[in-house]
Write an enzyme that holds these catalytic residues in place. Structure first.
Site, mmCIF file in Angstrom:
data_model
loop_
_atom_site.group_PDB
_atom_site.id
_atom_site.type_symbol
_atom_site.label_atom_id
_atom_site.label_comp_id
_atom_site.label_asym_id
_atom_site.label_seq_id
_atom_site.Cartn_x
_atom_site.Cartn_y
_atom_site.Cartn_z
ATOM 1 N N CYS A 1 26.902 -48.548 -18.886
ATOM 2 C CA CYS A 1 26.107 -49.164 -17.831
ATOM 3 C C CYS A 1 26.948 -50.074 -16.955
ATOM 4 O O CYS A 1 27.631 -50.963 -17.450
ATOM 5 C CB CYS A 1 25.019 -50.051 -18.425
ATOM 6 S SG CYS A 1 23.752 -49.145 -19.252
ATOM 7 N N CYS B 1 24.915 -56.249 -7.182
ATOM 8 C CA CYS B 1 24.714 -57.092 -8.368
ATOM 9 C C CYS B 1 26.097 -57.530 -8.840
ATOM 10 O O CYS B 1 27.027 -56.717 -8.891
ATOM 11 C CB CYS B 1 23.979 -56.325 -9.464
ATOM 12 S SG CYS B 1 22.382 -55.719 -8.896
ATOM 13 N N ASN C 1 29.041 -54.927 -20.209
ATOM 14 C CA ASN C 1 30.224 -54.073 -20.273
ATOM 15 C C ASN C 1 31.256 -54.595 -19.283
ATOM 16 O O ASN C 1 30.915 -54.938 -18.158
ATOM 17 C CB ASN C 1 29.856 -52.631 -19.924
ATOM 18 C CG ASN C 1 28.910 -52.038 -20.959
ATOM 19 O OD1 ASN C 1 29.212 -52.008 -22.150
ATOM 20 N ND2 ASN C 1 27.751 -51.592 -20.506
ATOM 21 N N CYS D 1 26.687 -48.393 -3.901
ATOM 22 C CA CYS D 1 25.384 -49.050 -3.907
ATOM 23 C C CYS D 1 25.456 -50.254 -3.000
ATOM 24 O O CYS D 1 26.467 -50.951 -2.950
ATOM 25 C CB CYS D 1 25.009 -49.486 -5.327
ATOM 26 S SG CYS D 1 23.386 -50.285 -5.406
ATOM 27 N N GLU E 1 30.369 -40.557 -10.174
ATOM 28 C CA GLU E 1 30.572 -40.346 -11.599
ATOM 29 C C GLU E 1 29.223 -40.051 -12.246
ATOM 30 O O GLU E 1 28.177 -40.499 -11.782
ATOM 31 C CB GLU E 1 31.237 -41.574 -12.216
ATOM 32 C CG GLU E 1 32.649 -41.745 -11.676
ATOM 33 C CD GLU E 1 33.469 -42.778 -12.434
ATOM 34 O OE1 GLU E 1 34.675 -42.533 -12.606
ATOM 35 O OE2 GLU E 1 32.941 -43.823 -12.840
ATOM 36 N N SER F 1 15.658 -45.975 -13.200
ATOM 37 C CA SER F 1 15.909 -47.414 -13.266
ATOM 38 C C SER F 1 16.053 -47.987 -11.862
ATOM 39 O O SER F 1 16.745 -47.426 -11.017
ATOM 40 C CB SER F 1 17.196 -47.665 -14.061
ATOM 41 O OG SER F 1 17.470 -49.049 -14.102
ATOM 42 N N GLU G 1 21.058 -46.990 -6.185
ATOM 43 C CA GLU G 1 19.695 -47.473 -6.423
ATOM 44 C C GLU G 1 18.719 -46.340 -6.076
ATOM 45 O O GLU G 1 18.518 -46.032 -4.888
ATOM 46 C CB GLU G 1 19.443 -48.723 -5.564
ATOM 47 C CG GLU G 1 17.992 -49.149 -5.453
ATOM 48 C CD GLU G 1 17.270 -49.291 -6.798
ATOM 49 O OE1 GLU G 1 17.856 -49.806 -7.767
ATOM 50 O OE2 GLU G 1 16.098 -48.863 -6.880
HETATM 51 N N1 SAH Z 1 20.575 -49.365 -9.472
HETATM 52 C C1 SAH Z 1 19.715 -49.137 -10.586
HETATM 53 C C2 SAH Z 1 20.232 -48.044 -11.467
HETATM 54 C C3 SAH Z 1 21.536 -48.362 -12.192
HETATM 55 S S1 SAH Z 1 21.139 -48.474 -13.867
HETATM 56 C C4 SAH Z 1 19.525 -50.414 -11.351
HETATM 57 O O1 SAH Z 1 20.229 -51.369 -11.086
HETATM 58 O O2 SAH Z 1 18.629 -50.454 -12.178
HETATM 59 C C5 SAH Z 1 22.479 -49.306 -14.529
HETATM 60 C C6 SAH Z 1 22.011 -50.440 -15.409
HETATM 61 O O3 SAH Z 1 23.175 -51.098 -15.925
HETATM 62 C C7 SAH Z 1 21.224 -51.470 -14.645
HETATM 63 O O4 SAH Z 1 20.255 -52.050 -15.469
HETATM 64 C C8 SAH Z 1 22.300 -52.482 -14.330
HETATM 65 O O5 SAH Z 1 21.772 -53.722 -13.999
HETATM 66 C C9 SAH Z 1 23.095 -52.476 -15.595
HETATM 67 N N2 SAH Z 1 24.448 -52.997 -15.443
HETATM 68 C C10 SAH Z 1 25.176 -53.121 -14.311
HETATM 69 N N3 SAH Z 1 26.385 -53.637 -14.590
HETATM 70 C C11 SAH Z 1 26.421 -53.833 -15.921
HETATM 71 C C12 SAH Z 1 27.412 -54.326 -16.813
HETATM 72 N N4 SAH Z 1 28.613 -54.691 -16.384
HETATM 73 N N5 SAH Z 1 27.106 -54.386 -18.118
HETATM 74 C C13 SAH Z 1 25.904 -53.975 -18.575
HETATM 75 N N6 SAH Z 1 24.936 -53.507 -17.784
HETATM 76 C C14 SAH Z 1 25.182 -53.437 -16.469
HETATM 77 FE FE1 SF4 Z 2 23.363 -51.247 -7.502
HETATM 78 FE FE2 SF4 Z 2 22.101 -51.095 -9.839
HETATM 79 FE FE3 SF4 Z 2 24.709 -51.772 -9.735
HETATM 80 FE FE4 SF4 Z 2 22.844 -53.468 -8.875
HETATM 81 S S1 SF4 Z 2 23.123 -52.733 -10.978
HETATM 82 S S2 SF4 Z 2 24.755 -52.973 -7.811
HETATM 83 S S3 SF4 Z 2 21.357 -52.097 -7.958
HETATM 84 S S4 SF4 Z 2 23.820 -49.820 -9.180
#
Ligand code: SAH
Ligand code: SF4
Length: 346
Positions: free
Chosen positions: A335, A110, A293, A106, A85, A190, A159
């Site tokens: 995000c 997380c 979110n 990924c 996406e 990021s 990532e």
């Molecule tokens: N993998 C990289 C790039 C993804 S950026 C990273 O983790 O930084 C996406 C961003 O949205 C990251 O900061 C991630 O931690 C955040 N994110 C992930 N799940 C989310 C959620 N449910 N609500 C808000 N932010 C979230």
């Molecule tokens: Fe992967 Fe980034 Fe999502 Fe963590 S927040 S699972 S590193 S995409």
């Protein structure tokens, strides 16, 4: 769009090398969706190129537009049938930002992220990354959307620093004056916080912005939320940030998704303040608070009022901190909400 392949195709088709400049103008400056639209090229050549060097290596399975019109999401199918996406955001009236994915899925898992929940399938190639930007430019042209797409954030699925070489190549193509011509300062990458990758990134791309997904500034809590912290704890991330700052003069964004009762308490604000102060040069860091979110987990979002209070605490301590407006949540394009990686069914 792979310009190397286009050059080879021209040779193969017996066309003059100057045609490459015409192709670049049509594809990048005019956002042509097909060679058919580049009418300075002879008809025969257009057909040959369409076969030998297609403009996009991906195609839209579906697109969605948010209620307020400021976010669009596309499910893009790749040549092997997998999909990622990609999001187009309109943070201000005439500016558009593309949010690109770098991997199908990924591996970092997380616990609040929908991408992480789906596991990892594969890395994207440089072309698959930059074609997301090209796709949105073509989409803007077809839909008659005004304004410029002049910002790219690597904040979609995957990532980026775990797919370093392809991401690096995609950055060079985005910045290439003969291709996308997007300024380094208008690009942000990021990362979940991979120290070697961060240091290398600082050396290779000192002008490109870096964001680090922190989400907690205390190891035990961060390890629970961001499992990567077990391999790369806060002290290692801090060391990498220090080295990064030896190379780059850009401000670093620290991302922090507020989860009610989990990482938004007073003690969490205190740990965060301490962590940023510990990094020295507080003025070079900017905390970006994100409201969680919905991704189908047990977490709840902090209320906006509570989030403001958390922000006030950071500001009072001399940190820079903003609360990010969540665009695209109604189309699951905000995000952490991007998912879907498998082949289409049915
Ligand atoms: N993998 C990289 C790039 C993804 S950026 C990273 O983790 O930084 C996406 C961003 O949205 C990251 O900061 C991630 O931690 C955040 N994110 C992930 N799940 C989310 C959620 N449910 N609500 C808000 N932010 C979230
Ligand atoms: Fe992967 Fe980034 Fe999502 Fe963590 S927040 S699972 S590193 S995409």
């Amino acid at each position: 769009m792979d310009m190397g392949r286009a050059a080879a195709a021209l040779k193969e088709l017996g066309a003059a090398p100057y045609r490459l400049r015409q192709i670049a103008r049509g594809v990048f400056a005019e956002a042509a969706s097909s060679y058919e639209e580049i009418d300075v090229l002879p008809l025969e050549l257009r057909r040959g190129l369409e076969r030998a060097a297609p403009i996009l290596c991906l195609r839209a399975r579906s697109t969605a537009v948010s209620e307020d019109g400021r976010a669009r999401k596309a499910a893009l199918e790749l040549a092997d049938g997998l999909a990622v996406e990609s999001v187009l955001l309109k943070p201000s009236p005439r500016r558009w930002t593309a949010c690109v994915s770098t991997q199908v899925g990924c591996a970092f898992g997380c616990v609040f992220c929908a991408t992480g929940a789906g596991g990892f399938s594969r890395d994207l190639t440089a072309e698959e990354i930059t074609d997301q930007v090209l796709f949105w430019r073509q989409h803007m042209r077809r839909e008659g959307l005004e304004g410029r797409l002049d910002n790219v954030v690597y904040m979609g699925m995957g990532e980026p620093l775990a797919n370093y070489d392809h991401v690096a190549q995609s950055l060079r193509r985005l910045m290439d004056q003969r291709q996308h011509a997007i300024g380094a300062r208008h690009i942000s990458v990021s990362t979940v916080g991979i120290p070697e990758g961060m240091e290398r990134f600082g050396e290779d791309f000192p002008q490109v912005n870096m964001a680090v997904s922190l989400h907690a500034a205390q190891d035990e809590l961060r390890s629970r939320l961001v499992p990567a912290n077990r391999a790369y704890p806060l002290a290692a991330v801090a060391r990498a940030l220090d080295k990064y700052l030896g190379r780059s003069r850009r401000k670093i964004l620290l991302e922090y998704a507020l989860l009610s009762g989990v990482n938004d308490r007073d003690e969490d604000a205190r740990s965060l303040i301490e962590f940023v102060r510990g990094l020295g040069r507080v003025e070079l860091f900017h905390v970006n608070l994100i409201l969680y979110n919905e991704t189908g987990t047990a977490f709840r979002a902090t209320t906006e009022a509570e989030a403001r209070r958390f922000q006030e605490r950071l500001l009072a301590a001399g940190l820079k901190a903003t609360l990010r407006q969540g665009l695209g949540a109604d189309i699951r394009g905000a995000c952490g909400q991007l998912a879907g990686g498998g082949p289409a069914h049915g």
